[in-house]
Design an enzyme around this catalytic site. Structure first.
Site, short mmCIF file in Angstrom:
data_model
loop_
_atom_site.label_atom_id
_atom_site.label_comp_id
_atom_site.label_asym_id
_atom_site.label_seq_id
_atom_site.Cartn_x
_atom_site.Cartn_y
_atom_site.Cartn_z
N ASP A 175 0.85 -1.20 0.00
CA ASP A 175 0.00 0.00 0.00
C ASP A 175 0.88 1.25 0.00
OD1 ASP A 175 -2.31 1.52 0.17
OD2 ASP A 175 -2.36 1.45 2.36
N GLU B 242 2.62 5.06 -4.07
CA GLU B 242 2.67 5.99 -5.23
C GLU B 242 4.00 6.73 -5.30
OE1 GLU B 242 0.24 5.89 -2.90
OE2 GLU B 242 -0.93 4.52 -4.13
N ASP C 213 -8.77 3.81 -2.16
CA ASP C 213 -9.72 4.32 -1.16
C ASP C 213 -10.97 4.93 -1.76
OD1 ASP C 213 -7.88 3.40 0.56
OD2 ASP C 213 -7.08 5.35 1.14
C1 GLC Z 1 -4.57 3.39 2.82
C2 GLC Z 1 -5.13 2.19 2.09
C3 GLC Z 1 -6.23 1.55 2.88
C4 GLC Z 1 -5.70 1.19 4.26
C5 GLC Z 1 -5.14 2.42 4.96
C6 GLC Z 1 -4.46 2.09 6.28
O1 GLC Z 1 -5.51 4.40 2.88
O2 GLC Z 1 -5.55 2.51 0.81
O3 GLC Z 1 -6.74 0.42 2.23
O4 GLC Z 1 -6.72 0.64 5.04
O5 GLC Z 1 -4.17 3.04 4.13
O6 GLC Z 1 -3.41 1.22 6.08
#
Ligand code: GLC
Length: 775
Positions: A382, A385, A458
């Site tokens: 995650d 980017e 998200d």
């Molecule tokens: C980011 C991710 C999400 C995750 C959050 C906390 O926003 O896209 O899926 O739950 O981080 O890790």
């Protein structure tokens, strides 16, 4: 990888070098240097450098050179620059304007003429419509919490498919530049498409094939195929930010099993870590992760853990120490070589430079030691980017290893997620070479499918966001990423019962089927919205489990050919203008059509059925296609249709894919003039299929007024499933069956409503079935 193409034409335009290559008879590559000379010929997207090449005839004229291959006639001129490519049928497939290049402050701008009524597909997470014509986009992967169409997204891929409705075959373009790229797809001047690469050489690949499907196959050959995934990754998956402590995770698991709602995977979000330090465990919340994972596994759950790239700056933290020692481990400030700092979840962090192979190696080792060896089944990448808290982008010009070329981060920004996923994937394969890796990533770029599947980040618990996600899934698929899905129920905000039910109704048809929600939002498990929504969620997840053999065959096909799993209708019906812009319904594989209900309070919706005959999934009603129709869609019965002629293999419901393999496979036959379908079976987990330990069976046949014939081919391959019988369910409301014979022997059958059912023993040989209809 470094490419080894030899140009067939070179020239110079305004102090810039230009070159044309012909990697194959149907692919043209054009390069224009940003400086005087070309940068070394490396690509992060391309994964295959064994090009076939082609014979070329070259005629050098005064202002244009003509290059002829068996398939293409290419005219290129430099004063002013223009490029025109026609195919062997004389169709102009690609053409720049008369002065096709501008060297501007914004970078190299390439100008192409837009065809008449052209449609443009693909590009990953871009825009809110399937057809992108008339829009303009910036390609710069970012984390924008708004997750709305006009904001940048996490995975933007400059691969586009261009089609005109006049029957000329489609063409695809790929701008192989991992820095900032801008596309104007006729938003200012409807007759021209402008593609601008702000930094780096302008490297444009132009693909010529006969159909969208062939373009996607060619694209997969260039950039790599997705892996055959572990079968549990096709099961239902439950996530939340975050389930902790371990007791809560156990409760969630228990709920699934006692409520008999199938589930294969539970996710651990960032709170399993110690102060969000990657590759650590929180000792109070998860004192014994190995035991937790073992116990969950005994209940049939796999666990996937999140891993973010930011490494906390903390002298006492081993991962930080080790990486710091490795040298060149983190992204550096260009001016003084100091490691860049920004804040993310753990506080101040450095950001691993995954273009450095040593970093990938070390990363993989930690992933193995702290996660895989403890029993973690898959890795969720995650924030790659990369997302930063203090700034939208790095605050200073930065540099990266980049194949040893030491380029500026901004020139390769787009591949941060791609290279992180690569590190994860390589580490996984190294640790468990016999297993199939399961990596999921938020950011990516061209070629990401060879390392990882993707989710679209998200989203929100709103109807608008749900509709947007459907479109993102399809555009990702059209950019070469078949294994994709959105967070069902929406991530941000509180979901409500009707939205959750409607989202589940089509979410289970996505390749990636996961519910996820943000911290601070209401509970979002299948049972969180009361009994009736729980029943719908269970019914839909059960349907997914029943469809697993069909879905698995779609996944294997996607892995072998690059074809989408969820596909826009235009993939299958390119000659039907009614589907060219249709993005609110989709096909699952070639045979199942899903038309989700995307608005609150709607208990019916308008559906377009493509030409041919279709069956309404819930009622078995036989429908003539090639028209629009309004269908009833009460909650729990979203409009789903099956193509006449489809043979859909199904399984009995299991609570998870690790339950013993079913002894019975159903074949749901939807009569049509030609029957088709297939089944691919293997152990679902290992790489043994590569050595032929798999089994393929094809279903073919036909139907006329008197008879239906169905052939099951002899299984091909070494794998033996647990099946001992087939049960065929013939969906035929309007025909009476007189007799059923299997390999010449009459078998008893039963009719229940519109379905005629009979069973046949597993033979490990071809089976021929004849159904005689009553006259
Ligand atoms: C980011 C991710 C999400 C995750 C959050 C906390 O926003 O896209 O899926 O739950 O981080 O890790």
């Amino acid at each position: 990888m470094q490419l080894s193409l030899t140009p067939v034409w070179t020239s110079r335009v305004q102090d810039h070098a230009m070159a044309l290559d012909l990697p194959t008879d149907r692919i043209v590559r054009l390069r224009i240097s940003a400086g005087d000379e070309f940068a070394p010929d490396y690509s992060y997207a391309i994964a295959n450098d064994s090009w076939l090449g082609t014979d070329v005839e070259k005629e050098e004229g005064e202002d244009v050179t003509v290059l002829k291959t068996e398939s293409l006639a290419i005219e290129v001129g430099t004063e002013p620059f223009r490029l025109r490519i026609a195919d062997q049928d004389g169709h102009v497939r690609f053409e720049t304007t008369d002065d096709g290049i501008e060297f501007t402050k914004e970078g190299i701008c390439f100008i192409r003429s837009i065809g008449n009524a052209e449609r443009i597909y693909g590009m990953g997470e871009q825009g809110e419509t399937l057809d992108k014509i008339g829009h303009s986009f910036r390609f710069w992967n970012s984390d924008h919490s708004h997750h709305v169409p006009n904001r940048r997204q996490y995975c933007e891929i400059p691969f586009s498919i261009h089609m005109t409705p006049d029957g000329v075959p489609p063409t695809a373009l790929f701008l192989d530049n991992p820095g900032e790229v801008n596309y104007d797809l006729g938003s200012n001047d409807p007759s021209v498409m402008r593609m601008t690469a702000r930094t780096g050489d302008f490297v444009l690949w132009i693909l010529f094939e006969d159909s969208i499907k062939e373009l996607l196959s060619s694209w997969a050959r260039m950039t790599g195929h997705m892996e055959r995934p572990p079968v549990w990754s096709l099961g239902f998956q439950q996530c939340r930010w975050s389930y902790f402590p371990d007791k809560r995770v156990r409760e969630i698991a228990e709920e699934f099993r006692t409520r008999r709602i199938p589930c294969d995977v539970i996710y651990l979000d960032i709170d399993y870590m110690r102060g969000y330090r990657v590759f650590t465990w929180h000792s109070k919340r998860f004192p014994d992760p190995d035991k937790l994972l073992r116990d969950l596994r005994d209940q049939g759950f796999r666990v996937v853990t999140i891993v973010d790239p930011g490494v906390k700056i903390d002298e006492k933290y081993e991962v930080f120490q080790e990486l710091s020692k490795a040298g060149e481990a983190f992204i550096k400030r260009e001016k003084d070589g100091e490691y860049l700092v920004d804040r993310v979840w753990p506080g101040k962090c450095h950001f691993p430079d995954f273009t450095n192979p040593e970093v990938r190696l070390l990363w993989g080792e930690y992933q193995n030691r702290e996660l895989l060896e403890r029993g973690v089944a898959g890795v969720w990448n995650d924030m790659n980017e990369p997302a930063l808290f203090d700034h939208q982008d790095f605050a200073h010009p930065a540099s990266q290893h980049d194949f040893g070329l030491n380029r500026r981060h901004e020139e390769i920004h787009q591949i941060y997620g791609l290279t992180m996923a690569q590190a994860s994937y390589e580490g996984f394969l190294k640790a468990r070479p016999q297993e199939r890796p399961l990596i999921i990533t938020r950011s990516g770029w061209a070629g990401i499918q060879r390392y990882s599947m993707m989710w679209t980040g998200d989203n929100h618990s709103t109807w608008q966001s749900m509709a947007f996600c459907l479109q993102l899934n399809l555009s990702m698929a059209m950019a070469g990423v078949p294994f994709v899905g959105c967070d069902i129920g929406g991530f941000g905000g509180d979901c409500e019962a009707e939205l959750f039910a409607r989202w589940m109704e089509w979410g289970v048809f996505q390749p990636f089927c996961r519910v996820h929600s943000c911290r601070g939002t209401r509970d979002q498990e299948p049972w969180s919205f009361g009994g009736s929504v729980e029943r719908i969620a269970r019914q839909m997840i059960e349907l997914r489990m029943r469809l697993l053999p069909y879905l698995y065959a779609c996944f294997v096909h996607a892995a072998e050919t690059g074809q989408p799993i969820n596909r826009p209708l235009v993939c299958e019906y390119p000659n039907d203008a009614a589907v060219h812009r249709l993005g609110d319904q989709f096909l699952v594989g070639p045979d199942i059509l899903v038309a989700p209900v995307l608005f609150p309070g709607h208990d019916r919706r308008l559906v377009y059925l493509p030409p041919g005959v279709w069956y309404h999934f819930w009622s078995d009603q036989r429908l003539e296609g090639g028209r629009w129709e309004i269908f009833e869609a009460p909650l729990s019965q979203p409009p789903v249709f099956v193509r006449a002629g489809a043979v859909i293999p199904m399984h009995p419901v299991r609570q998870h894919t690790g339950e013993p393999e079913p002894r019975e496979t159903y074949l749901d036959v939807y009569p049509g003039t030609q029957l088709r379908g297939g089944l691919v079976e293997d152990d679902g987990l290992t790489q043994a299929w590569r050595n032929g330990i798999e089994s393929r069976i094809t279903f073919t046949g036909w139907q006329d007024d008197l008879e239906l014939r169905l052939y099951l081919s002899e299984p091909d391959g070494e794998y033996r499933s647990a099946r001992d019988r087939w049960t065929v369910r013939l969906h035929t409301e309007h025909r009476s069956v007189a007799s059923v014979t299997c390999n010449g022997v009459k078998v008893p059958f039963e009719r229940d409503g519109s379905v005629v059912t009979w069973s046949m023993d597993e033979e490990r040989a071809a089976i021929e079935v004849s159904v005689a209809f009553q006259r």
